[in-house]
Design a protein around this motif. Structure first.
Motif, PDB file in Angstrom:
ATOM      1  N   THR A  11      -0.024  -5.010  -1.557  1.00 47.44           N
ATOM      2  CA  THR A  11      -1.344  -4.457  -1.826  1.00 47.44           C
ATOM      3  C   THR A  11      -2.400  -5.214  -1.038  1.00 47.44           C
ATOM      4  O   THR A  11      -2.431  -6.446  -1.047  1.00 47.44           O
ATOM      5  CB  THR A  11      -1.676  -4.539  -3.334  1.00 47.44           C
ATOM      6  OG1 THR A  11      -0.642  -3.869  -4.064  1.00 47.44           O
ATOM      7  CG2 THR A  11      -3.007  -3.896  -3.643  1.00 47.44           C
ATOM      8  N   VAL A  29      -5.273  -0.515  -0.836  1.00 49.34           N
ATOM      9  CA  VAL A  29      -4.180   0.136  -0.115  1.00 49.34           C
ATOM     10  C   VAL A  29      -2.878  -0.459  -0.629  1.00 49.34           C
ATOM     11  O   VAL A  29      -2.698  -1.673  -0.619  1.00 49.34           O
ATOM     12  CB  VAL A  29      -4.302  -0.069   1.418  1.00 49.34           C
ATOM     13  CG1 VAL A  29      -3.170   0.642   2.130  1.00 49.34           C
ATOM     14  CG2 VAL A  29      -5.653   0.404   1.925  1.00 49.34           C
ATOM     15  N   SER A  30      -1.986   0.419  -1.070  1.00 49.24           N
ATOM     16  CA  SER A  30      -0.706  -0.010  -1.624  1.00 49.24           C
ATOM     17  C   SER A  30       0.423   0.513  -0.732  1.00 49.24           C
ATOM     18  O   SER A  30       0.476   1.702  -0.415  1.00 49.24           O
ATOM     19  CB  SER A  30      -0.553   0.539  -3.040  1.00 49.24           C
ATOM     20  OG  SER A  30       0.675   0.139  -3.594  1.00 49.24           O
ATOM     21  N   VAL A  31       1.304  -0.399  -0.331  1.00 49.69           N
ATOM     22  CA  VAL A  31       2.439  -0.061   0.533  1.00 49.69           C
ATOM     23  C   VAL A  31       3.711  -0.388  -0.243  1.00 49.69           C
ATOM     24  O   VAL A  31       3.930  -1.545  -0.619  1.00 49.69           O
ATOM     25  CB  VAL A  31       2.402  -0.869   1.850  1.00 49.69           C
ATOM     26  CG1 VAL A  31       3.563  -0.485   2.746  1.00 49.69           C
ATOM     27  CG2 VAL A  31       1.065  -0.701   2.568  1.00 49.69           C
ATOM     28  N   ASN A  63       5.486  -3.570  -4.380  1.00 50.27           N
ATOM     29  CA  ASN A  63       4.389  -3.177  -3.493  1.00 50.27           C
ATOM     30  C   ASN A  63       3.752  -4.351  -2.768  1.00 50.27           C
ATOM     31  O   ASN A  63       3.723  -5.471  -3.282  1.00 50.27           O
ATOM     32  CB  ASN A  63       3.276  -2.481  -4.290  1.00 50.27           C
ATOM     33  CG  ASN A  63       3.700  -1.146  -4.827  1.00 50.27           C
ATOM     34  OD1 ASN A  63       4.042  -0.253  -4.076  1.00 50.27           O
ATOM     35  ND2 ASN A  63       3.681  -1.017  -6.145  1.00 50.27           N
ATOM     36  N   ASP A  75       5.925   5.316   5.078  1.00 51.36           N
ATOM     37  CA  ASP A  75       5.729   6.692   4.635  1.00 51.36           C
ATOM     38  C   ASP A  75       5.070   6.799   3.261  1.00 51.36           C
ATOM     39  O   ASP A  75       4.500   7.833   2.934  1.00 51.36           O
ATOM     40  CB  ASP A  75       7.066   7.437   4.603  1.00 51.36           C
ATOM     41  CG  ASP A  75       7.638   7.635   5.987  1.00 51.36           C
ATOM     42  OD1 ASP A  75       6.853   7.642   6.960  1.00 51.36           O
ATOM     43  OD2 ASP A  75       8.867   7.776   6.102  1.00 51.36           O
ATOM     44  N   GLY A  76       5.132   5.773   2.441  1.00 52.30           N
ATOM     45  CA  GLY A  76       4.622   5.868   1.079  1.00 52.30           C
ATOM     46  C   GLY A  76       3.287   5.181   0.844  1.00 52.30           C
ATOM     47  O   GLY A  76       2.944   4.871  -0.293  1.00 52.30           O
ATOM     48  N   VAL A  77       2.495   4.937   1.880  1.00 53.81           N
ATOM     49  CA  VAL A  77       1.215   4.223   1.742  1.00 53.81           C
ATOM     50  C   VAL A  77       0.224   5.065   0.946  1.00 53.81           C
ATOM     51  O   VAL A  77       0.106   6.275   1.162  1.00 53.81           O
ATOM     52  CB  VAL A  77       0.636   3.870   3.126  1.00 53.81           C
ATOM     53  CG1 VAL A  77      -0.714   3.196   2.997  1.00 53.81           C
ATOM     54  CG2 VAL A  77       1.607   2.979   3.887  1.00 53.81           C
ATOM     55  N   HIS A  78      -0.492   4.418   0.015  1.00 58.09           N
ATOM     56  CA  HIS A  78      -1.490   5.100  -0.809  1.00 58.09           C
ATOM     57  C   HIS A  78      -2.775   4.279  -0.776  1.00 58.09           C
ATOM     58  O   HIS A  78      -2.735   3.055  -0.924  1.00 58.09           O
ATOM     59  CB  HIS A  78      -0.968   5.227  -2.234  1.00 58.09           C
ATOM     60  CG  HIS A  78      -1.950   5.786  -3.210  1.00 58.09           C
ATOM     61  ND1 HIS A  78      -3.200   6.212  -2.885  1.00 58.09           N
ATOM     62  CD2 HIS A  78      -1.868   5.999  -4.541  1.00 58.09           C
ATOM     63  CE1 HIS A  78      -3.836   6.645  -3.958  1.00 58.09           C
ATOM     64  NE2 HIS A  78      -3.047   6.515  -4.984  1.00 58.09           N
ATOM     65  N   ALA A  79      -3.925   4.965  -0.593  1.00 56.38           N
ATOM     66  CA  ALA A  79      -5.224   4.276  -0.563  1.00 56.38           C
ATOM     67  C   ALA A  79      -6.165   4.907  -1.575  1.00 56.38           C
ATOM     68  O   ALA A  79      -6.194   6.125  -1.742  1.00 56.38           O
ATOM     69  CB  ALA A  79      -5.829   4.361   0.839  1.00 56.38           C
ATOM     70  N   SER A  80      -6.950   4.049  -2.257  1.00 56.28           N
ATOM     71  CA  SER A  80      -7.962   4.530  -3.194  1.00 56.28           C
ATOM     72  C   SER A  80      -9.203   3.651  -3.066  1.00 56.28           C
ATOM     73  O   SER A  80      -9.128   2.511  -2.603  1.00 56.28           O
ATOM     74  CB  SER A  80      -7.424   4.513  -4.627  1.00 56.28           C
ATOM     75  OG  SER A  80      -7.115   3.186  -5.022  1.00 56.28           O
TER      76      SER A  80
END
Length: 139
Positions: free
Chosen positions: A47, A119-121, A45, A106-111
């Protein structure tokens, strides 16, 4: 002058304090607000962590990815008092970072937790940017 107490031995006031002492309190110190970020890469990842305390992540933050760039936009609002003064930063904050090779958009996640947006890519194998083109004879 600021209501913040300085450490003994601090000889020079900071830039914001100098600016605020020269202009009326209703004039904003600077037109832009920095959005402080840190980033890290591991095997899987990329980050990015952004320091954005005091916001509602559902309403005040927008994270987008476009053409290999990650953009974080946030807005902090506050009611202004007539007789009070605030040293907190309010307004719009924007930061864009270039994603590393192999980033999978396409797999980006944010918290968001405790004032920190994370943000994790996901990373994959970098695609080979060099493409050989066969040259044909024009005869």
């Amino acid at each position: 002058m600021s209501l913040i107490h300085r450490q003994p031995g601090a000889m020079l006031p900071d830039l914001a304090e100098l600016w605020n002492s020269m202009v009326a309190p209703t004039v904003p110190a600077f037109a832009t607000h920095p959005l402080r970020v840190e980033d890290a890469i591991d095997d899987k990842n990329y980050t990015v962590r952004a320091e954005i305390p005091g916001i509602d992540p559902a309403k005040d933050v927008q994270v987008s990815v476009h053409q290999g760039r990650l953009t974080i936009k946030a807005e902090r609002t506050a009611e202004h008092e007539e007789k009070g003064r605030s040293e907190f930063s309010y307004g719009s904050f924007v930061r864009t970072v270039t994603l590393p090779p192999g980033a999978q958009e396409d797999g980006v996640h944010a918290s968001y937790a405790k004032g920190i947006l994370t943000v994790s890519v996901p990373l994959g194998e970098p695609q080979d940017p060099v493409r050989n083109i066969q040259v044909e004879s024009a005869e």
